[in-house]
Design a protein around this motif. Structure first.
Motif, PDB file in Angstrom:
ATOM      1  N   ASP A  35       0.837  -1.201   0.000  1.00 17.34           N
ATOM      2  CA  ASP A  35       0.000   0.000   0.000  1.00 17.34           C
ATOM      3  C   ASP A  35       0.875   1.255   0.000  1.00 17.34           C
ATOM      4  O   ASP A  35       0.383   2.368   0.119  1.00 17.34           O
ATOM      5  CB  ASP A  35      -0.984   0.008   1.178  1.00 17.34           C
ATOM      6  CG  ASP A  35      -0.302   0.220   2.530  1.00 17.34           C
ATOM      7  OD1 ASP A  35       0.948   0.236   2.584  1.00 17.34           O
ATOM      8  OD2 ASP A  35      -1.016   0.373   3.542  1.00 17.34           O
ATOM      9  N   ILE A  58      -2.105  -1.171  -3.747  1.00 18.67           N
ATOM     10  CA  ILE A  58      -3.387  -0.697  -3.226  1.00 18.67           C
ATOM     11  C   ILE A  58      -3.210   0.769  -2.863  1.00 18.67           C
ATOM     12  O   ILE A  58      -2.395   1.114  -2.004  1.00 18.67           O
ATOM     13  CB  ILE A  58      -3.820  -1.525  -2.007  1.00 18.67           C
ATOM     14  CG1 ILE A  58      -4.102  -2.969  -2.455  1.00 18.67           C
ATOM     15  CG2 ILE A  58      -5.048  -0.918  -1.346  1.00 18.67           C
ATOM     16  CD1 ILE A  58      -4.497  -3.895  -1.341  1.00 18.67           C
ATOM     17  N   TYR A  70     -10.174   1.803   5.378  1.00 13.97           N
ATOM     18  CA  TYR A  70      -8.995   1.029   4.965  1.00 13.97           C
ATOM     19  C   TYR A  70      -9.260  -0.468   5.142  1.00 13.97           C
ATOM     20  O   TYR A  70      -9.005  -1.275   4.239  1.00 13.97           O
ATOM     21  CB  TYR A  70      -7.789   1.457   5.797  1.00 13.97           C
ATOM     22  CG  TYR A  70      -6.498   0.735   5.473  1.00 13.97           C
ATOM     23  CD1 TYR A  70      -5.633   1.213   4.495  1.00 13.97           C
ATOM     24  CD2 TYR A  70      -6.140  -0.441   6.138  1.00 13.97           C
ATOM     25  CE1 TYR A  70      -4.447   0.550   4.194  1.00 13.97           C
ATOM     26  CE2 TYR A  70      -4.960  -1.106   5.849  1.00 13.97           C
ATOM     27  CZ  TYR A  70      -4.120  -0.603   4.881  1.00 13.97           C
ATOM     28  OH  TYR A  70      -2.950  -1.277   4.581  1.00 13.97           O
ATOM     29  N   LEU A  94      -9.258  -3.517   2.242  1.00 16.20           N
ATOM     30  CA  LEU A  94      -8.334  -4.652   2.315  1.00 16.20           C
ATOM     31  C   LEU A  94      -9.096  -5.971   2.418  1.00 16.20           C
ATOM     32  O   LEU A  94      -8.691  -6.985   1.821  1.00 16.20           O
ATOM     33  CB  LEU A  94      -7.379  -4.497   3.497  1.00 16.20           C
ATOM     34  CG  LEU A  94      -6.013  -3.846   3.220  1.00 16.20           C
ATOM     35  CD1 LEU A  94      -5.153  -4.768   2.347  1.00 16.20           C
ATOM     36  CD2 LEU A  94      -6.143  -2.488   2.536  1.00 16.20           C
ATOM     37  N   HIS A  95     -10.204  -5.978   3.146  1.00 18.40           N
ATOM     38  CA  HIS A  95     -10.970  -7.217   3.283  1.00 18.40           C
ATOM     39  C   HIS A  95     -11.613  -7.607   1.946  1.00 18.40           C
ATOM     40  O   HIS A  95     -11.614  -8.793   1.576  1.00 18.40           O
ATOM     41  CB  HIS A  95     -12.054  -7.069   4.355  1.00 18.40           C
ATOM     42  CG  HIS A  95     -12.701  -8.371   4.697  1.00 18.40           C
ATOM     43  ND1 HIS A  95     -12.039  -9.396   5.355  1.00 18.40           N
ATOM     44  CD2 HIS A  95     -13.956  -8.845   4.437  1.00 18.40           C
ATOM     45  CE1 HIS A  95     -12.851 -10.427   5.492  1.00 18.40           C
ATOM     46  NE2 HIS A  95     -14.018 -10.122   4.947  1.00 18.40           N
ATOM     47  N   PHE A  98     -10.410  -6.847  -0.920  1.00 21.20           N
ATOM     48  CA  PHE A  98      -9.279  -7.290  -1.738  1.00 21.20           C
ATOM     49  C   PHE A  98      -8.916  -8.748  -1.434  1.00 21.20           C
ATOM     50  O   PHE A  98      -8.794  -9.575  -2.346  1.00 21.20           O
ATOM     51  CB  PHE A  98      -8.071  -6.373  -1.486  1.00 21.20           C
ATOM     52  CG  PHE A  98      -6.787  -6.893  -2.062  1.00 21.20           C
ATOM     53  CD1 PHE A  98      -6.548  -6.842  -3.429  1.00 21.20           C
ATOM     54  CD2 PHE A  98      -5.805  -7.430  -1.235  1.00 21.20           C
ATOM     55  CE1 PHE A  98      -5.355  -7.327  -3.965  1.00 21.20           C
ATOM     56  CE2 PHE A  98      -4.616  -7.916  -1.760  1.00 21.20           C
ATOM     57  CZ  PHE A  98      -4.400  -7.866  -3.125  1.00 21.20           C
ATOM     58  N   PHE A 154       2.671  -9.656   1.617  1.00 19.47           N
ATOM     59  CA  PHE A 154       2.520  -8.260   2.015  1.00 19.47           C
ATOM     60  C   PHE A 154       3.902  -7.610   2.025  1.00 19.47           C
ATOM     61  O   PHE A 154       4.848  -8.138   2.597  1.00 19.47           O
ATOM     62  CB  PHE A 154       1.908  -8.157   3.410  1.00 19.47           C
ATOM     63  CG  PHE A 154       0.508  -8.709   3.512  1.00 19.47           C
ATOM     64  CD1 PHE A 154      -0.507  -8.199   2.730  1.00 19.47           C
ATOM     65  CD2 PHE A 154       0.215  -9.734   4.386  1.00 19.47           C
ATOM     66  CE1 PHE A 154      -1.800  -8.687   2.824  1.00 19.47           C
ATOM     67  CE2 PHE A 154      -1.071 -10.238   4.503  1.00 19.47           C
ATOM     68  CZ  PHE A 154      -2.085  -9.722   3.714  1.00 19.47           C
ATOM     69  N   PHE A 211       4.171  -2.554   4.194  1.00 16.42           N
ATOM     70  CA  PHE A 211       3.050  -1.950   4.917  1.00 16.42           C
ATOM     71  C   PHE A 211       3.601  -1.362   6.215  1.00 16.42           C
ATOM     72  O   PHE A 211       4.572  -1.858   6.770  1.00 16.42           O
ATOM     73  CB  PHE A 211       1.986  -3.005   5.254  1.00 16.42           C
ATOM     74  CG  PHE A 211       1.116  -3.397   4.088  1.00 16.42           C
ATOM     75  CD1 PHE A 211      -0.187  -2.942   3.993  1.00 16.42           C
ATOM     76  CD2 PHE A 211       1.600  -4.228   3.090  1.00 16.42           C
ATOM     77  CE1 PHE A 211      -1.002  -3.302   2.925  1.00 16.42           C
ATOM     78  CE2 PHE A 211       0.811  -4.601   2.008  1.00 16.42           C
ATOM     79  CZ  PHE A 211      -0.495  -4.133   1.929  1.00 16.42           C
ATOM     80  N   ASN A 244      -0.382  -1.723  10.387  1.00 14.70           N
ATOM     81  CA  ASN A 244      -1.197  -2.557   9.497  1.00 14.70           C
ATOM     82  C   ASN A 244      -0.571  -3.926   9.248  1.00 14.70           C
ATOM     83  O   ASN A 244      -1.281  -4.920   9.091  1.00 14.70           O
ATOM     84  CB  ASN A 244      -1.416  -1.851   8.157  1.00 14.70           C
ATOM     85  CG  ASN A 244      -2.334  -0.657   8.271  1.00 14.70           C
ATOM     86  OD1 ASN A 244      -3.311  -0.691   9.014  1.00 14.70           O
ATOM     87  ND2 ASN A 244      -2.021   0.411   7.559  1.00 14.70           N
ATOM     88  N   LEU A 280      -2.680  -7.354   9.570  1.00 15.87           N
ATOM     89  CA  LEU A 280      -3.040  -8.099   8.361  1.00 15.87           C
ATOM     90  C   LEU A 280      -2.539  -9.534   8.420  1.00 15.87           C
ATOM     91  O   LEU A 280      -3.245 -10.475   8.029  1.00 15.87           O
ATOM     92  CB  LEU A 280      -2.473  -7.389   7.127  1.00 15.87           C
ATOM     93  CG  LEU A 280      -3.135  -6.062   6.747  1.00 15.87           C
ATOM     94  CD1 LEU A 280      -2.325  -5.345   5.682  1.00 15.87           C
ATOM     95  CD2 LEU A 280      -4.562  -6.296   6.266  1.00 15.87           C
TER      96      LEU A 280
END
Length: 597
Positions: A189, A230, A258, A262-263, A265, A281, A284, A288, A292
């Motif tokens: 992100d 993202i 946010y 993300l959910h 996605f 990931f 980030f 986060n 995540l």
């Protein structure tokens, strides 16, 4: 079929592989890279129709001057190329000669990205054959500058951009991507790009670079890789005012907005690609990243390279270093700088992630409870040593490291009080390992192990030269970014690089070839203990092997990870291959040109 054949008779050709090569037409690929995907077993005989002109503009199939005379006739290339026929090796020599003429690393980066957009196989052949020279160009440190200037050098999109504008229709956006069989997704992100902070949408350079390494070093097919950014905005005022900025011009979304994006996605990824696609990931922010990983670790195949990859590669270096400093893992004590909230590079994520994996391995080796082995590991954040009296004010991931000790306000005093054998920096703040700190480490360690892990080079806690000079050549040193060899008192020291590229490509390959559905800590331990450091490397002070052997190392790591996946019951690709190392090697993408019929 009939219409396709008519089109062929009017200046187009069947683009398929030579039957002698065993490629195409449903025949098993002798290069093996497609064997890692289930779809290869059910794909029927297919062909595509392409004109010579479009073939030269298709980076996956274009070979440039390497098309031979027969191919030029068959694929309507006559007149579209000069008459000379060059081998792939000669093309590689020419391109490398051109790249070496550039003095500015960013120029080398853009030249390589242009090559990837023209001729994919030549790009990967260059990267594989010249990995030590080109790794700092396609990834750290040059990729950091590329991200900062991404708007200015942007030519064509190399992945998917999912912004707040796409909320409610992310599944549709995923279906816009032409490839259906995706094995690895790297997503960012853009909030914490290397040690450079919030670069918003321009963080795309990181997923693109990581996936290039997944292919070059781990053998994952380029078409099975998907970079995603993202875009929820950026808090970088300079970018918001930059006329060439390519992202949303708004402050970064947080909280429920946010989380919902993300959910959606994560749900769409699973719906579109299934549960065996690896979602990595990348970069980030701390608040986060942990959330995540914890939230989706039980429902998706997820991996955070900043937390888990860094931990695995550091543990590998520490274990290798024991051959130089002596003793077992349980004999050593560790002090981390970089559990602070404000560290830009890895900070709390890497610091506590590395610490936890070391404690876990120590627990397994000594048969001691994890709570006990954690007491051998100390962390320093922006407020000083993390001790039990601070527990009430600590973030949850720091609390396991709050041991009984009087308060200590700074790193130097912490080093003197704890007397660690290993000093690890993940602070994202340059030059924090001062002369006094390094000399203190050398005063009570014959061979102090000093790991300055922060990227890019400007953010490194100390340089290789400083570590070797201030310890009078006694330090065992490794860094996150590359440093040149350094001569001290007639001896040449070659600094090791604790680069995540040692681990994540092989780790991902292991997950793919086993069809793993979840990542388990034991897989990380299996990956980190696969180092292949020779006596010659140790003699130079290296605790990591050279990258020239990285594909063999990746195959070994993949085999270890896959074996653990089968052992834990998390593998779905059955039956288990007898020789996992050979199977991993057979599944690796080869950049060698195909012969078209």
């Amino acid at each position: 079929m009939e219409s396709a054949m008519k089109e062929m008779r009017h200046g187009a050709s069947v683009l398929d592989m030579d039957p002698k090569s065993g490629v195409g037409g449903g025949v098993e690929d002798v290069y093996g890279e497609d064997r890692a995907t289930e779809d290869q077993f059910i794909t029927p005989w297919t062909f595509s129709v392409a004109s010579g002109h479009s073939l030269l503009r298709d980076p996956r199939h274009n070979k440039g001057l390497a098309f031979n005379e027969r191919e030029r006739d068959t694929h309507y290339l006559r007149g579209l190329l000069p008459p000379s026929v060059l081998s792939q090796e000669l093309q590689e020599k020419k391109v490398m000669s051109n790249i070496r003429q550039y003095q500015v690393p960013l120029q080398k980066y853009t030249a390589l990205m242009d090559l990837e957009e023209r001729n994919e196989r030549l790009f990967y052949k260059l990267l594989i054959d010249n990995v030590e020279e080109l790794l700092p160009v396609v990834y750290t440190p040059t990729v950091g500058e590329a991200c900062q200037k991404y708007g200015g050098i942007f030519r064509r999109p190399q992945g998917l951009y999912i912004s707040l504008n796409e909320k409610g229709k992310i599944l549709e956006v995923l279906r816009n991507w032409p490839e259906r069989s995706i094995q690895v997704i790297v997503v960012t992100d853009g909030e914490r790009i290397l040690g450079l902070g919030d670069l918003g949408c321009q963080g795309m350079g990181i997923p693109v670079g990581k996936l290039a390494l997944y292919t070059a070093l781990g053998g994952i097919r380029p078409s099975a890789c998907l970079p995603i950014t993202i875009d929820v905005g950026t808090n970088n005022e300079q970018l918001l005012k930059e006329e060439f900025y390519i992202g949303l011009r708004q402050r970064r979304a947080t909280g429920q907005e946010y989380a919902e994006l993300l959910h959606e996605f994560m749900s769409a990824i699973k719906q579109n690609y299934g549960e065996k696609v690896l979602i990595q990931f990348e970069d980030f922010a701390n608040h986060n990243a942990f959330e995540l990983l914890a939230k989706y670790g039980t429902t998706h195949l997820v991996f955070n390279d900043d937390i888990q990859g860094t931990a695995s590669v550091v543990l590998a270096g520490v274990v290798a270093a024991l051959k130089l400093v002596g003793g077992t893992l349980g004999d050593h004590s560790f002090l981390f700088l970089g559990a602070g909230e404000y560290a830009l590079l890895m900070s709390a994520m890497a610091g506590t992630g590395i610490a936890e994996l070391i404690a876990l391995e120590m627990s397994k080796q000594t048969k001691s409870p994890l709570e006990e082995t954690r007491k051998k590991i100390w962390l320093v954040d922006s407020k000083g040593l993390i001790v039990s009296s601070r527990k009430d004010s600590l973030q949850h991931f720091k609390k396991p490291w709050a041991h009984e000790h009087e308060p200590v306000n700074n790193l130097l005093d912490a080093v003197k009080a704890i007397k660690p054998t290993v000093l690890i920096g993940s602070s994202g703040v340059g030059r924090t390992f001062t002369k006094e700190v390094i000399e203190a480490m050398a005063s009570f360690n014959e061979k102090p192990l000093i790991l300055a892990l922060s990227n890019p080079t400007s953010q490194s806690e100390c340089t290789a030269e400083e570590a070797y000079t201030w310890t009078k050549g006694r330090a065992i040193f490794a860094s996150g970014s590359p440093f040149d060899p350094f001569e001290y008192n007639g001896k040449v020291f070659v600094p090791g690089q604790a680069n995540n590229a040692y681990v994540f490509p092989g780790f991902g390959l292991g997950l793919v070839i086993s069809g793993a559905i979840r990542v388990h800590d034991d897989m990380l331990l299996a990956a980190s203990l696969a180092g292949q450091v020779t006596k010659e490397n140790f003699d130079k002070g290296l605790i990591y092997p050279p990258f020239t052997n990285i594909r063999k190392i990746s195959a070994q790591i993949a085999a270890n990870v896959a074996a653990k996946a089968y052992e834990l019951g998390l593998a779905t690709r059955l039956p288990r291959p007898e020789n996992l190392v050979k199977y991993a090697e057979s599944c690796m993408y080869s950049p060698i040109y195909r012969t078209y019929r």
